[in-house]
Write a protein that holds these residues in place. Structure first.
Motif, PDB file in Angstrom:
ATOM      1  N   SER A  19      64.876   3.692  68.907  1.00 33.27           N
ATOM      2  CA  SER A  19      65.062   3.823  67.472  1.00 33.27           C
ATOM      3  C   SER A  19      65.346   5.281  67.097  1.00 33.27           C
ATOM      4  O   SER A  19      66.137   5.562  66.202  1.00 33.27           O
ATOM      5  CB  SER A  19      63.811   3.323  66.774  1.00 33.27           C
ATOM      6  OG  SER A  19      64.108   2.878  65.497  1.00 33.27           O
ATOM      7  N   VAL A  20      64.691   6.193  67.804  1.00 35.41           N
ATOM      8  CA  VAL A  20      64.835   7.615  67.512  1.00 35.41           C
ATOM      9  C   VAL A  20      66.305   8.042  67.639  1.00 35.41           C
ATOM     10  O   VAL A  20      66.807   8.850  66.859  1.00 35.41           O
ATOM     11  CB  VAL A  20      63.955   8.447  68.467  1.00 35.41           C
ATOM     12  CG1 VAL A  20      64.138   9.931  68.212  1.00 35.41           C
ATOM     13  CG2 VAL A  20      62.497   8.056  68.288  1.00 35.41           C
ATOM     14  N   ALA A  21      67.008   7.449  68.617  1.00 39.02           N
ATOM     15  CA  ALA A  21      68.408   7.798  68.837  1.00 39.02           C
ATOM     16  C   ALA A  21      69.280   7.388  67.658  1.00 39.02           C
ATOM     17  O   ALA A  21      70.398   7.879  67.490  1.00 39.02           O
ATOM     18  CB  ALA A  21      68.913   7.126  70.121  1.00 39.02           C
ATOM     19  N   LEU A  22      68.762   6.476  66.847  1.00 38.49           N
ATOM     20  CA  LEU A  22      69.543   6.003  65.706  1.00 38.49           C
ATOM     21  C   LEU A  22      69.322   6.869  64.464  1.00 38.49           C
ATOM     22  O   LEU A  22      70.038   6.726  63.476  1.00 38.49           O
ATOM     23  CB  LEU A  22      69.163   4.556  65.378  1.00 38.49           C
ATOM     24  CG  LEU A  22      69.511   3.506  66.431  1.00 38.49           C
ATOM     25  CD1 LEU A  22      68.953   2.170  66.014  1.00 38.49           C
ATOM     26  CD2 LEU A  22      71.012   3.418  66.628  1.00 38.49           C
ATOM     27  N   ILE A  23      68.340   7.760  64.530  1.00 38.35           N
ATOM     28  CA  ILE A  23      67.984   8.525  63.326  1.00 38.35           C
ATOM     29  C   ILE A  23      69.177   9.303  62.742  1.00 38.35           C
ATOM     30  O   ILE A  23      69.453   9.186  61.547  1.00 38.35           O
ATOM     31  CB  ILE A  23      66.765   9.441  63.597  1.00 38.35           C
ATOM     32  CG1 ILE A  23      65.515   8.554  63.770  1.00 38.35           C
ATOM     33  CG2 ILE A  23      66.549  10.421  62.437  1.00 38.35           C
ATOM     34  CD1 ILE A  23      64.240   9.313  64.082  1.00 38.35           C
ATOM     35  N   VAL A  45      54.396   5.348  64.571  1.00 38.10           N
ATOM     36  CA  VAL A  45      55.091   6.343  65.394  1.00 38.10           C
ATOM     37  C   VAL A  45      56.459   6.674  64.783  1.00 38.10           C
ATOM     38  O   VAL A  45      56.829   7.837  64.636  1.00 38.10           O
ATOM     39  CB  VAL A  45      55.277   5.811  66.845  1.00 38.10           C
ATOM     40  CG1 VAL A  45      56.173   6.752  67.641  1.00 38.10           C
ATOM     41  CG2 VAL A  45      53.924   5.638  67.514  1.00 38.10           C
ATOM     42  N   LEU A  46      57.189   5.633  64.404  1.00 39.69           N
ATOM     43  CA  LEU A  46      58.557   5.855  63.924  1.00 39.69           C
ATOM     44  C   LEU A  46      58.606   6.499  62.545  1.00 39.69           C
ATOM     45  O   LEU A  46      59.494   7.301  62.267  1.00 39.69           O
ATOM     46  CB  LEU A  46      59.345   4.538  63.943  1.00 39.69           C
ATOM     47  CG  LEU A  46      60.152   4.276  65.214  1.00 39.69           C
ATOM     48  CD1 LEU A  46      61.204   5.380  65.384  1.00 39.69           C
ATOM     49  CD2 LEU A  46      59.278   4.223  66.449  1.00 39.69           C
ATOM     50  N   VAL A  47      57.658   6.159  61.691  1.00 41.48           N
ATOM     51  CA  VAL A  47      57.633   6.782  60.359  1.00 41.48           C
ATOM     52  C   VAL A  47      57.409   8.285  60.518  1.00 41.48           C
ATOM     53  O   VAL A  47      58.163   9.105  59.977  1.00 41.48           O
ATOM     54  CB  VAL A  47      56.533   6.149  59.470  1.00 41.48           C
ATOM     55  CG1 VAL A  47      56.274   7.027  58.242  1.00 41.48           C
ATOM     56  CG2 VAL A  47      56.953   4.751  59.028  1.00 41.48           C
ATOM     57  N   VAL A  48      56.411   8.662  61.313  1.00 45.57           N
ATOM     58  CA  VAL A  48      56.104  10.087  61.493  1.00 45.57           C
ATOM     59  C   VAL A  48      57.261  10.797  62.202  1.00 45.57           C
ATOM     60  O   VAL A  48      57.662  11.907  61.840  1.00 45.57           O
ATOM     61  CB  VAL A  48      54.769  10.269  62.253  1.00 45.57           C
ATOM     62  CG1 VAL A  48      54.515  11.745  62.533  1.00 45.57           C
ATOM     63  CG2 VAL A  48      53.616   9.673  61.457  1.00 45.57           C
ATOM     64  N   THR A  49      57.830  10.122  63.217  1.00 48.91           N
ATOM     65  CA  THR A  49      58.948  10.728  63.944  1.00 48.91           C
ATOM     66  C   THR A  49      60.145  11.000  63.015  1.00 48.91           C
ATOM     67  O   THR A  49      60.732  12.087  63.052  1.00 48.91           O
ATOM     68  CB  THR A  49      59.411   9.810  65.096  1.00 48.91           C
ATOM     69  OG1 THR A  49      58.279   9.487  65.884  1.00 48.91           O
ATOM     70  CG2 THR A  49      60.453  10.495  65.961  1.00 48.91           C
ATOM     71  N   SER A  50      60.464  10.005  62.199  1.00 52.86           N
ATOM     72  CA  SER A  50      61.615  10.195  61.304  1.00 52.86           C
ATOM     73  C   SER A  50      61.338  11.303  60.302  1.00 52.86           C
ATOM     74  O   SER A  50      62.248  12.048  59.924  1.00 52.86           O
ATOM     75  CB  SER A  50      61.968   8.885  60.601  1.00 52.86           C
ATOM     76  OG  SER A  50      60.931   8.506  59.718  1.00 52.86           O
ATOM     77  N   GLU A  51      60.090  11.445  59.911  1.00 53.08           N
ATOM     78  CA  GLU A  51      59.732  12.542  58.997  1.00 53.08           C
ATOM     79  C   GLU A  51      59.894  13.898  59.696  1.00 53.08           C
ATOM     80  O   GLU A  51      60.378  14.861  59.103  1.00 53.08           O
ATOM     81  CB  GLU A  51      58.290  12.389  58.513  1.00 53.08           C
ATOM     82  CG  GLU A  51      58.100  11.240  57.519  1.00 53.08           C
ATOM     83  CD  GLU A  51      56.625  10.887  57.320  1.00 53.08           C
ATOM     84  OE1 GLU A  51      56.348  10.063  56.437  1.00 53.08           O
ATOM     85  OE2 GLU A  51      55.762  11.429  58.066  1.00 53.08           O
ATOM     86  N   ILE A  71      53.645  12.938  56.347  1.00 54.97           N
ATOM     87  CA  ILE A  71      52.811  13.663  57.300  1.00 54.97           C
ATOM     88  C   ILE A  71      53.661  14.461  58.282  1.00 54.97           C
ATOM     89  O   ILE A  71      53.336  15.593  58.647  1.00 54.97           O
ATOM     90  CB  ILE A  71      51.861  12.677  58.031  1.00 54.97           C
ATOM     91  CG1 ILE A  71      50.800  12.208  57.034  1.00 54.97           C
ATOM     92  CG2 ILE A  71      51.205  13.352  59.225  1.00 54.97           C
ATOM     93  CD1 ILE A  71      49.676  11.429  57.632  1.00 54.97           C
ATOM     94  N   GLY A  72      54.780  13.863  58.674  1.00 56.98           N
ATOM     95  CA  GLY A  72      55.697  14.575  59.578  1.00 56.98           C
ATOM     96  C   GLY A  72      56.199  15.856  58.942  1.00 56.98           C
ATOM     97  O   GLY A  72      56.306  16.913  59.603  1.00 56.98           O
ATOM     98  N   VAL A  73      56.518  15.767  57.653  1.00 53.80           N
ATOM     99  CA  VAL A  73      56.984  16.955  56.918  1.00 53.80           C
ATOM    100  C   VAL A  73      55.862  17.995  56.848  1.00 53.80           C
ATOM    101  O   VAL A  73      56.085  19.192  57.073  1.00 53.80           O
ATOM    102  CB  VAL A  73      57.435  16.536  55.497  1.00 53.80           C
ATOM    103  CG1 VAL A  73      57.873  17.771  54.698  1.00 53.80           C
ATOM    104  CG2 VAL A  73      58.549  15.511  55.565  1.00 53.80           C
ATOM    105  N   PHE A  74      54.657  17.513  56.565  1.00 53.21           N
ATOM    106  CA  PHE A  74      53.490  18.397  56.494  1.00 53.21           C
ATOM    107  C   PHE A  74      53.308  19.143  57.813  1.00 53.21           C
ATOM    108  O   PHE A  74      53.060  20.359  57.825  1.00 53.21           O
ATOM    109  CB  PHE A  74      52.247  17.563  56.175  1.00 53.21           C
ATOM    110  CG  PHE A  74      50.997  18.375  56.026  1.00 53.21           C
ATOM    111  CD1 PHE A  74      50.622  18.889  54.788  1.00 53.21           C
ATOM    112  CD2 PHE A  74      50.182  18.644  57.129  1.00 53.21           C
ATOM    113  CE1 PHE A  74      49.471  19.645  54.655  1.00 53.21           C
ATOM    114  CE2 PHE A  74      49.037  19.393  57.005  1.00 53.21           C
ATOM    115  CZ  PHE A  74      48.677  19.890  55.758  1.00 53.21           C
ATOM    116  N   ILE A  75      53.452  18.415  58.924  1.00 56.98           N
ATOM    117  CA  ILE A  75      53.288  19.023  60.249  1.00 56.98           C
ATOM    118  C   ILE A  75      54.388  20.062  60.483  1.00 56.98           C
ATOM    119  O   ILE A  75      54.121  21.154  61.004  1.00 56.98           O
ATOM    120  CB  ILE A  75      53.299  17.939  61.354  1.00 56.98           C
ATOM    121  CG1 ILE A  75      52.018  17.086  61.247  1.00 56.98           C
ATOM    122  CG2 ILE A  75      53.399  18.570  62.742  1.00 56.98           C
ATOM    123  CD1 ILE A  75      51.971  15.896  62.176  1.00 56.98           C
TER     124      ILE A  75
END
Lengths: 260, 268
Positions: free
Chosen positions: A107-111, A192-198, A207-211
């Motif tokens: 899925s990450v490859a599709l981002i 996993v995917l929500v945080v990764t996409s962030e 949270i990904g943005v925060f990190i």
């Protein structure tokens, strides 16, 4: 799904606490530069503080709603599709090559592609998470539907019930334990995917943005603290779903265990 | 009430049953017995509308069967697979009554009544997997009773329970069915059982199964597991059915069957 009993839970806690104590001691004894990589106690303290930090909570809420929407959408798509594909053999045969092709694509490859497709970040994140979370639910539903005993279906048919009634009254409840397992797996995948996409695509909240922001400020304590909270959330969701499954599907457990 | 005319079914090139002709009168208990692989289950499935026979017709009350007929219930051998493990005994028994358009209250009342008849009133809230095999099969029988079918099909219904339970269930079936005036078609591979339970025993040959014997059972009733089974008439009939099942030429002609259907001498 192994059921956690009191003794197992206690041992798990002891193991975790032991590791934390060892890491804390190593840090204090100067195993690494604690100016760069903070002590365990500092990180844990920061994680606790984050729970009362409005800036973090806004981000956490954003991620949480994205995750919940993604999971709901996943269930709404994958369960009906799985029921259909499980019950109608020719349909399953027709789409199987497509499933086998799409499923291994990370899925990450599709981002990057999805970023170009959606201008709105929430939609983009949901799409990425749904794409990844869809498969465990779909495959488990198909498998569960297949597992429903033909005689159970025939019994209802012999009483004159039509295909729709058989699907609703026998196939769906019979496949439910498998569907629930699929949903539990999907819940973890979606986090996993929500945080990764962030992390990858950025945005204003999440949270990904925060990190990412913490990283740019060289705040490893905040980065690790936030990451720990995501991990704890994952554990909590999994535990709740396992408990729900054990409660709802006692019959399935009794059956599979009794079948030896 | 039930009539099979030249009923035949092939699975690909394998012929399971061939030109089965049979008439069953209202209220009769007919046992179909035959060696394993004689197409007994195929026959039952054809009548229940679960498979579409490749040849011949099934008439129920004079009308050809298309799909699963109303007023018919099936008790399968495999109770553990035919009961729904996510439902209590009461819910299992009540489920088919949705077809009757009853509301929940009436369904529960009828289901409870049926459970009482099979002696399981106290286990209504139990789940099938909390019950013994014999109890589960009682629930299956109760489910069929509650539905009040005109025709009850039983596919080796006592094949998976121990000998004692089997006798109990045979007597239970005889008792409740006499009470309801139900027509029963019971399929079994057990020669003794067919003679003990039936008003009539129909013998099928090895595949492709076809009717090779149709014998009236004239035993005094009510039947009793010990007493009936030691009667000379029982022993003779059992031997005769046994020979037919094994394909040994019988000593008297049973193919003529002039009195097999609708015979007047009901002795039970």
């Amino acid at each position: 799904m192994p059921k956690l009993n009191g003794a197992g839970l206690l041992r798990g806690l002891i193991g975790t606490a032991g590791l934390l104590v060892v890491l804390e001691a190593a840090g204090r004894l100067g195993a690494w530069d604690t100016e760069r990589l903070p002590l365990v106690s500092t990180v844990l303290l920061r994680a606790g503080e984050l729970l009362a930090d409005p800036e973090f909570l806004v981000s956490a809420w954003s991620s949480l709603t994205t995750w919940a929407l993604a999971l709901a959408l996943t269930i709404a798509i994958a369960v009906p599709a799985g029921l259909l594909l499980g019950m109608v053999r020719p349909a399953e045969v027709a789409v199987r090559p497509l499933i086998e092709f799409l499923r291994p694509i990370p899925s990450v490859a599709l981002i990057p592609l999805v970023i170009l497709m959606f201008s709105e970040t929430t939609n983009m994140r949901i799409t990425v998470a749904v794409y990844a979370a869809l498969w465990p639910v779909l495959v488990n539903t198909i498998y569960g539907v297949r597992d429903v005993d033909p005689l159970a279906k025939e019994t209802l048919r012999s009483f004159g019930f039509g295909p729709a009634s058989v699907a609703y009254r026998v196939v769906l409840p019979g496949a439910a334990p498998f569907i629930a397992t699929g949903i539990r797996l999907a819940a973890s995948v979606a986090i996993v995917l929500v945080v990764t996409s962030e992390l990858i695509a950025g945005g204003i909240e999440g949270i990904g943005v925060f990190i990412t922001i913490a990283a740019s400020g060289n705040r490893l304590d905040l980065m690790i603290g936030a990451t720990i909270l995501v991990g704890l959330f994952g554990i909590l969701v999994n535990a709740l779903l396992v408990a729900g499954e054990n409660r709802l599907f006692r019959w399935h457990r009794a059956r599979t265990e009794g079948a030896t | 009430m039930l009539e099979l005319v030249d009923l035949g079914h092939n699975y690909g090139s394998y012929r399971a049953i061939d030109r089965v002709n049979l008439k069953v009168a209202q209220g009769e208990v007919v046992c179909i017995v035959g060696p394993s692989g004689c197409g007994k289950s195929t026959l039952l499935r054809s009548i229940a509308g679960l498979i579409k026979p490749t040849g011949g017709t099934v008439l129920l009350d004079g009308k050809p069967v298309d799909g699963s007929p109303e007023n018919l219930a099936v008790v399968f051998q495999d109770y553990s697979r035919s009961l729904y493990p996510w439902m209590s005994a009461l819910a299992n028994v009540g489920l088919p009554l949705r077809r009757r358009g009853l509301d929940k209250k009436k369904r529960d009342a009828a289901a409870m009544n049926a459970l009482e008849q099979v002696g399981l009133a106290g286990a209504a809230a139990k789940f099938p997997w909390e019950m013994s095999g014999g109890m589960q099969q009682r629930v299956s029988i109760a489910r069929a009773l509650a539905y009040q079918p005109k025709l009850l099909l039983m596919d080796e219904p006592f094949g998976s329970v121990d000998a004692q339970t089997r006798e109990e269930l045979e007597d239970l079936t005889l008792r409740v069915c006499a009470h309801h005036g139900m027509t029963i078609l019971l399929i079994t591979h057990d020669v003794d059982e067919s003679v003990y339970v039936g008003d009539r025993v129909v013998v099928l040959s090895k595949a492709p199964g076809t009717v090779v014997g149709d014998l009236p059972v004239q035993l005094p009733g009510p039947r009793d597991q010990i007493h009936t089974r030691e009667l000379d008439a029982f022993v003779r009939l059992r031997a005769e059915v046994g020979r037919l099942v094994r394909g040994i030429t019988p000593q008297r002609n049973t193919h003529g069957n002039t009195h097999g259907y609708g015979y007047g001498v009901e002795t039970r």
